[in-house]
Write a protein that holds these residues in place. Structure first.
Motif, PDB file in Angstrom:
ATOM      1  N   THR A   1     -38.665 -51.810  -1.365  1.00 24.24           N
ATOM      2  CA  THR A   1     -37.365 -51.375  -1.876  1.00 24.24           C
ATOM      3  C   THR A   1     -36.239 -52.196  -1.251  1.00 24.24           C
ATOM      4  OG1 THR A   1     -38.157 -49.122  -2.216  1.00 24.24           O
ATOM      5  CG2 THR A   1     -35.777 -49.414  -2.033  1.00 24.24           C
ATOM      6  N   TYR A   2     -36.299 -52.371   0.048  1.00 25.52           N
ATOM      7  CA  TYR A   2     -35.276 -53.142   0.748  1.00 25.52           C
ATOM      8  C   TYR A   2     -35.236 -54.581   0.235  1.00 25.52           C
ATOM      9  CZ  TYR A   2     -32.599 -55.404   4.392  1.00 25.52           C
ATOM     10  OH  TYR A   2     -31.649 -56.132   5.043  1.00 25.52           O
ATOM     11  N   THR A   3     -36.398 -55.185   0.074  1.00 21.33           N
ATOM     12  CA  THR A   3     -36.465 -56.571  -0.371  1.00 21.33           C
ATOM     13  C   THR A   3     -35.880 -56.743  -1.770  1.00 21.33           C
ATOM     14  OG1 THR A   3     -38.420 -57.004   0.991  1.00 21.33           O
ATOM     15  CG2 THR A   3     -38.038 -58.481  -0.874  1.00 21.33           C
ATOM     16  N   LEU A   4     -36.195 -55.832  -2.662  1.00 21.89           N
ATOM     17  CA  LEU A   4     -35.700 -55.940  -4.029  1.00 21.89           C
ATOM     18  C   LEU A   4     -34.189 -55.746  -4.104  1.00 21.89           C
ATOM     19  CD1 LEU A   4     -38.584 -54.043  -5.818  1.00 21.89           C
ATOM     20  CD2 LEU A   4     -38.082 -56.491  -5.979  1.00 21.89           C
ATOM     21  N   LEU A   5     -33.630 -54.989  -3.191  1.00 15.94           N
ATOM     22  CA  LEU A   5     -32.184 -54.767  -3.184  1.00 15.94           C
ATOM     23  C   LEU A   5     -31.409 -55.915  -2.541  1.00 15.94           C
ATOM     24  CD1 LEU A   5     -31.920 -50.982  -2.261  1.00 15.94           C
ATOM     25  CD2 LEU A   5     -31.187 -52.039  -4.396  1.00 15.94           C
ATOM     26  N   LEU A   6     -31.902 -56.429  -1.406  1.00 14.70           N
ATOM     27  CA  LEU A   6     -31.097 -57.359  -0.613  1.00 14.70           C
ATOM     28  C   LEU A   6     -31.699 -58.755  -0.467  1.00 14.70           C
ATOM     29  CD1 LEU A   6     -29.676 -55.063   2.207  1.00 14.70           C
ATOM     30  CD2 LEU A   6     -28.495 -55.988   0.218  1.00 14.70           C
ATOM     31  N   ASP A   7     -32.953 -58.962  -0.860  1.00 16.34           N
ATOM     32  CA  ASP A   7     -33.556 -60.296  -0.849  1.00 16.34           C
ATOM     33  C   ASP A   7     -33.368 -61.013   0.484  1.00 16.34           C
ATOM     34  OD1 ASP A   7     -34.874 -62.542  -1.852  1.00 16.34           O
ATOM     35  OD2 ASP A   7     -33.010 -63.433  -2.599  1.00 16.34           O
ATOM     36  N   PRO A   8     -33.870 -60.434   1.583  1.00 17.61           N
ATOM     37  CA  PRO A   8     -33.692 -61.084   2.886  1.00 17.61           C
ATOM     38  C   PRO A   8     -34.537 -62.339   3.023  1.00 17.61           C
ATOM     39  CG  PRO A   8     -35.206 -59.254   3.100  1.00 17.61           C
ATOM     40  CD  PRO A   8     -34.689 -59.217   1.684  1.00 17.61           C
ATOM     41  N   SER A   9     -34.096 -63.252   3.879  1.00  9.64           N
ATOM     42  CA  SER A   9     -34.888 -64.447   4.159  1.00  9.64           C
ATOM     43  C   SER A   9     -36.147 -64.115   4.939  1.00  9.64           C
ATOM     44  CB  SER A   9     -34.054 -65.453   4.962  1.00  9.64           C
ATOM     45  OG  SER A   9     -32.936 -65.867   4.228  1.00  9.64           O
ATOM     46  N   ALA A  10     -36.083 -63.037   5.747  1.00  8.04           N
ATOM     47  CA  ALA A  10     -37.223 -62.653   6.575  1.00  8.04           C
ATOM     48  C   ALA A  10     -37.036 -61.214   7.030  1.00  8.04           C
ATOM     49  CB  ALA A  10     -37.349 -63.572   7.791  1.00  8.04           C
ATOM     50  N   ILE A  11     -38.105 -60.638   7.539  1.00  6.64           N
ATOM     51  CA  ILE A  11     -38.073 -59.318   8.166  1.00  6.64           C
ATOM     52  C   ILE A  11     -38.619 -59.478   9.576  1.00  6.64           C
ATOM     53  CG2 ILE A  11     -38.991 -56.968   8.118  1.00  6.64           C
ATOM     54  CD1 ILE A  11     -39.185 -57.301   5.033  1.00  6.64           C
ATOM     55  N   VAL A  12     -37.833 -59.085  10.560  1.00  5.19           N
ATOM     56  CA  VAL A  12     -38.215 -59.208  11.966  1.00  5.19           C
ATOM     57  C   VAL A  12     -38.638 -57.831  12.463  1.00  5.19           C
ATOM     58  CG1 VAL A  12     -37.425 -59.759  14.292  1.00  5.19           C
ATOM     59  CG2 VAL A  12     -36.659 -61.152  12.352  1.00  5.19           C
ATOM     60  N   LEU A  13     -39.874 -57.735  12.947  1.00  2.00           N
ATOM     61  CA  LEU A  13     -40.442 -56.464  13.382  1.00  2.00           C
ATOM     62  C   LEU A  13     -40.311 -56.312  14.889  1.00  2.00           C
ATOM     63  CD1 LEU A  13     -43.754 -56.496  11.284  1.00  2.00           C
ATOM     64  CD2 LEU A  13     -41.579 -55.409  10.693  1.00  2.00           C
ATOM     65  N   GLY A  14     -39.644 -55.245  15.313  1.00  4.57           N
ATOM     66  CA  GLY A  14     -39.482 -54.968  16.731  1.00  4.57           C
ATOM     67  C   GLY A  14     -39.802 -53.513  17.029  1.00  4.57           C
ATOM     68  N   GLY A  15     -39.548 -53.104  18.273  1.00  6.58           N
ATOM     69  CA  GLY A  15     -39.866 -51.744  18.683  1.00  6.58           C
ATOM     70  C   GLY A  15     -41.283 -51.624  19.208  1.00  6.58           C
ATOM     71  N   GLY A  16     -41.579 -50.455  19.792  1.00  6.48           N
ATOM     72  CA  GLY A  16     -42.859 -50.273  20.465  1.00  6.48           C
ATOM     73  C   GLY A  16     -44.068 -50.432  19.576  1.00  6.48           C
ATOM     74  N   LEU A  17     -44.028 -49.917  18.343  1.00  8.78           N
ATOM     75  CA  LEU A  17     -45.203 -49.996  17.481  1.00  8.78           C
ATOM     76  C   LEU A  17     -45.486 -51.434  17.057  1.00  8.78           C
ATOM     77  CD1 LEU A  17     -47.149 -47.773  16.436  1.00  8.78           C
ATOM     78  CD2 LEU A  17     -46.057 -48.048  14.211  1.00  8.78           C
ATOM     79  N   ALA A  18     -44.435 -52.257  16.974  1.00 13.29           N
ATOM     80  CA  ALA A  18     -44.622 -53.663  16.605  1.00 13.29           C
ATOM     81  C   ALA A  18     -45.376 -54.437  17.678  1.00 13.29           C
ATOM     82  CB  ALA A  18     -43.273 -54.320  16.345  1.00 13.29           C
ATOM     83  N   GLU A  19     -45.492 -53.854  18.883  1.00  5.86           N
ATOM     84  CA  GLU A  19     -46.284 -54.495  19.935  1.00  5.86           C
ATOM     85  C   GLU A  19     -47.763 -54.559  19.554  1.00  5.86           C
ATOM     86  OE1 GLU A  19     -44.928 -55.547  23.272  1.00  5.86           O
ATOM     87  OE2 GLU A  19     -43.270 -55.591  21.849  1.00  5.86           O
ATOM     88  N   ALA A  20     -48.169 -53.831  18.500  1.00  5.77           N
ATOM     89  CA  ALA A  20     -49.552 -53.901  18.018  1.00  5.77           C
ATOM     90  C   ALA A  20     -49.854 -55.247  17.379  1.00  5.77           C
ATOM     91  CB  ALA A  20     -49.823 -52.778  17.021  1.00  5.77           C
ATOM     92  N   GLY A  21     -48.824 -56.045  17.107  1.00  4.72           N
ATOM     93  CA  GLY A  21     -49.021 -57.401  16.603  1.00  4.72           C
ATOM     94  C   GLY A  21     -49.645 -57.440  15.221  1.00  4.72           C
ATOM     95  N   ARG A  22     -50.690 -58.251  15.076  1.00  4.07           N
ATOM     96  CA  ARG A  22     -51.281 -58.493  13.747  1.00  4.07           C
ATOM     97  C   ARG A  22     -51.999 -57.269  13.198  1.00  4.07           C
ATOM     98  NH1 ARG A  22     -53.998 -64.355  13.333  1.00  4.07           N
ATOM     99  NH2 ARG A  22     -54.149 -63.575  11.182  1.00  4.07           N
ATOM    100  N   LEU A  23     -52.364 -56.321  14.065  1.00  6.91           N
ATOM    101  CA  LEU A  23     -52.954 -55.076  13.570  1.00  6.91           C
ATOM    102  C   LEU A  23     -51.975 -54.366  12.644  1.00  6.91           C
ATOM    103  CD1 LEU A  23     -55.351 -53.039  13.760  1.00  6.91           C
ATOM    104  CD2 LEU A  23     -54.065 -51.925  15.611  1.00  6.91           C
ATOM    105  N   LEU A  24     -50.693 -54.533  12.900  1.00  2.70           N
ATOM    106  CA  LEU A  24     -49.659 -53.976  12.030  1.00  2.70           C
ATOM    107  C   LEU A  24     -49.204 -54.983  10.982  1.00  2.70           C
ATOM    108  CD1 LEU A  24     -47.604 -51.647  11.453  1.00  2.70           C
ATOM    109  CD2 LEU A  24     -46.027 -52.866  12.968  1.00  2.70           C
ATOM    110  N   SER A  25     -48.895 -56.198  11.411  1.00  2.00           N
ATOM    111  CA  SER A  25     -48.244 -57.148  10.502  1.00  2.00           C
ATOM    112  C   SER A  25     -49.170 -57.660   9.394  1.00  2.00           C
ATOM    113  CB  SER A  25     -47.671 -58.330  11.292  1.00  2.00           C
ATOM    114  OG  SER A  25     -48.689 -59.056  11.957  1.00  2.00           O
ATOM    115  N   ASP A  26     -50.460 -57.836   9.666  1.00  2.00           N
ATOM    116  CA  ASP A  26     -51.358 -58.375   8.638  1.00  2.00           C
ATOM    117  C   ASP A  26     -51.521 -57.423   7.447  1.00  2.00           C
ATOM    118  OD1 ASP A  26     -51.609 -60.699  10.038  1.00  2.00           O
ATOM    119  OD2 ASP A  26     -53.719 -60.429  10.581  1.00  2.00           O
ATOM    120  N   PRO A  27     -51.898 -56.153   7.673  1.00  2.00           N
ATOM    121  CA  PRO A  27     -52.004 -55.261   6.512  1.00  2.00           C
ATOM    122  C   PRO A  27     -50.659 -54.982   5.867  1.00  2.00           C
ATOM    123  CG  PRO A  27     -52.366 -54.038   8.549  1.00  2.00           C
ATOM    124  CD  PRO A  27     -52.358 -55.486   8.908  1.00  2.00           C
TER     125      PRO A  27
END
Length: 315
Positions: A230-256
């Protein structure tokens, strides 16, 4: 002028603070609990004490103080925070020192730091998504955080992703934060498994093939993909930067998440997902930038080294 500022990131669970020099060196860090269960007055007093102790450890009055706080905020007033319970708290009430002070929204401060110093340094338009105890986003437009008309911009954690889903503390049903925040992942696993745990433990169990953990993790990434589509379709960002504690899971989160996001964006390419470069220090470093702004030195930060900024880490 003093050679450092006091920077404090006030979260709903804990406060991360430090002394940051003009050159970007973090000369001291610390963490304290946020006593929100004792009420807003106790939180204000805890902030005052932490700021005073950090300044004293520097051996001199700081050039300024930057505070990253949750909720609706202006540069000089913490207007409202549901997590903490305060209303219309002037910046001066949070700092027991006669020095310049600037407040900022905690996640937008993290987005500012990633924009100036970190993963968004070469990107003018992106979403900084902080996935921690709650979920919020910082919309970065042309290199600057955008708070919206009244300061509520970026509350992506309360996008309803499952309209017939679980109730959220905000009063809505099926919010992103109810499924994909670190606290939600831990709560939802614990409810099914019958024993309390942490989001970090759920991530580990997912890796080892635990079916309950895998189902909870699937729901979290599914919810994130819906909100980010939804966010992407509205604002068309160049990228999404993932932060916060859960993002410390790395590719376990980012790949799926990347896979599900692309499958939802059927007619266009999904924006790339980047890990936050500053980790859990992002909002504290954003507070440092605010502190130098308050001190009349907005140019400070442009030449800070990422290697210097990432050490020491606030544990």
């Amino acid at each position: 002028m003093s050679s450092f500022v006091v920077a404090l990131d006030v979260g709903g669970t804990s406060m991360k603070g430090g002394l940051v020099t003009r050159s970007g060196e973090i000369v001291l860090t610390g963490r304290r609990g946020t006593p929100r269960e004792q009420g807003p007055a106790a939180v204000i007093e805890a902030i005052r004490s932490f700021v005073e102790n950090l300044a004293a450890a520097g051996g001199d009055a700081p050039a300024g103080v930057g505070l990253a706080v949750p909720g609706l905020v202006t540069a000089d007033t913490a207007l409202y925070s549901a997590n903490i319970g305060w209303h219309d708290v002037p910046a001066g009430d949070l700092v027991p020192l006669n020095v310049p002070v600037m407040l900022g929204h905690d996640v937008r401060a993290g987005g500012l730091a990633e924009s100036v110093l970190g993963a968004g340094r070469e990107i003018s338009d992106f979403l900084f998504l902080s996935i921690g105890t709650g979920i919020a986003g910082a919309v970065i437009l042309r290199g600057e955080p955008y708070g919206g008309s009244a300061g509520w911009g970026g509350e992506i954690g309360h996008i309803p992703v499952f309209p017939d889903g679980e109730p959220c503390a905000c009063g809505q049903i099926g919010c992103l934060e109810t499924y994909a925040s670190a606290s939600a992942v831990a709560r939802r696993y614990s409810a099914r498994a019958g024993s309390p745990t942490t989001a970090e433990r759920v991530a580990a169990l997912t890796t080892s093939g635990d079916p309950v953990a895998a189902a909870v993790w699937h729901d979290a990434t599914e919810a994130l993909s819906l909100a980010l589509a939804t966010y992407t379709l509205l604002l068309d960002p160049s990228a999404i930067v993932l932060g916060g504690g859960l993002a410390e899971a790395g590719r376990l989160l980012s790949d799926p998440l990347a896979d599900r996001l692309q499958r939802r964006l059927t007619f266009r390419k999904a924006p790339p997902l980047h890990p936050a470069a500053l980790g859990v220090n992002a909002s504290m470093l954003g507070a440092a930038l605010l502190g130098w702004h308050a001190a009349g030195s907005p140019e400070v930060g442009a030449t800070w080294s990422l290697d210097v900024l990432k050490s020491p880490r606030v544990a």
